[in-house]
Design a protein around this motif. Sequence first.
Motif: not given
Length: 540
Positions: A359-369
């Motif tokens: 799970e290294l990938e960081i989301a761009n969407d605030p809600d997903e973050i």
Amino acid sequence: MERLNHQAELLLKKAEQSHKHTVQDPLMELKSIWDSLNERIINQQGLQNDVLAHLSTVEAVNKAVNDLIESSAGEEANNLQNKLEVLNQHWQNVLEKTEQRKQQLDDALRQMHENAARSFHREIEVLQQWLTDTECHLLASKPLGGLPETAREQLDAHMEICAAFDVIEETYRSLMQKHQQILARCPKSAETNIDQDINNLKEKWESVETKLNERKTKLEEALNLALEFHNSLQEFINWLTQAEQTLNVASQPSLILDTVLFEMDEHKVFASEVNSHRGQIIELDRTGTHLKYFSQKQDVVLIKNLLISVQSRWEKMVQRLVERGRSLDDAKKRAKQFHEAWSKLMEWLEESENSLDSELEIANDPDEIKTQLAQLKEFQKSLGAKHSVYDTTTRTGHSLKEKTSLADDNLKLDDMLTDLKEKLDTICGKSGQRQNKLEEALLFSGQFTDALQALSDWLYRVEPQLAEDQPVHGDVSLVIYMIKNHKVFQKELEKRASSVQALERSAGELTEGNREDSSWVKVQMQELGTPGTPCAHFLY
């Protein structure tokens, strides 16, 4: 005479050279007398036959002279009569002297036969006495030997008697052969005594022969039993010594599960071998008890002491074997408890590390973050809950290290504890890094409030653990562990410095822009930076 010659030959074989004349001189004299008597008897028989051969001549002369006397008269007849009477008188004298000589020789011969019979009787008496003495010796024999040395000595002594018996047997057989010859020459009155003597001798001989054979059999059996017992005893003592050495060199039970399981397998094999010798100690006790009942007193004492010593060593060895088994069982329980706890925790940590790595990938969407951050916080809660398990496992490992004196155990326990700590530190580091990245991503996405709240939540979560009034335990291993945890916290705190700096920059931009929420931002940042507050204590 033939028997005397035979006995003399036996004596000469055994006698020393200087003593042989003691046997030879009387024998030569006796032989001379015997030969002279035989010669006289032969001459007498010849003379008597010669005299009897002239009987018919004397009778013929008497008849002729009587006829002449009848036919003659006067002085001539008287002369013939006188001469005939002188002839007959001489003849009668010859007959009487011949008869007297015959009677003298018969008396001498009879005397010699009687002497031979008496000599025969004395020989029987001598042999009877030897047999009686031997029989008394056999009846008065000591108890059997229980030791090989004693039993062998008794058998050797008995075989000497048997050898003497074999030598005497030649004399016995000779007496039996001469029996009939003696009877033929002896007077009728002596036959009964001689027969009785021979019968008594025969019974005594057979009795002694039977007793000798029975005693020999018993002594051979006693020797075989003593040898069997002592060989078996020595074999058992040798094995017992090796078994004791095996226990003596056995190391302290290992506290490493694989090692202690291997030791337990070895112990089971050894215990099986020990149990296989239980029948041998029982048989030794049975045989030893039998020997104690039938052996000499001095042998009984030694046999008893040997059995007591061996049985005592056996019981001590069995007790040590049981104690070794208990120690291994206890070590197995301790090792298994630690190994299972360590294995389960390591397995969970490895699964958690794999999950973090995936799970290294960081989301761009605030809600997903926010969702990713919430998931990470849940994981961190689980990780925090595992700290108590880690503490218990670590304390158990250190406790095992204190209890073991085996260098290999210490090394392996150190490796296991180090692996566990490194694995936990790695996961904590990766979790902290991911949280920092998620918080920074949240901040960069314009979610200042959420980023600030996440930082505050973390600060308030760790603050109780570092309060100055938090007790410091006296357990050395626990204090060392707390120091290591504090160092980990300090590293994580250093990593969050960039997040704090980013928050400060964002807060400055918000307050300069005269936004509606700028006053709230100032209050929050002042709370973080006010000296004396928990947040300021950790961050500045």
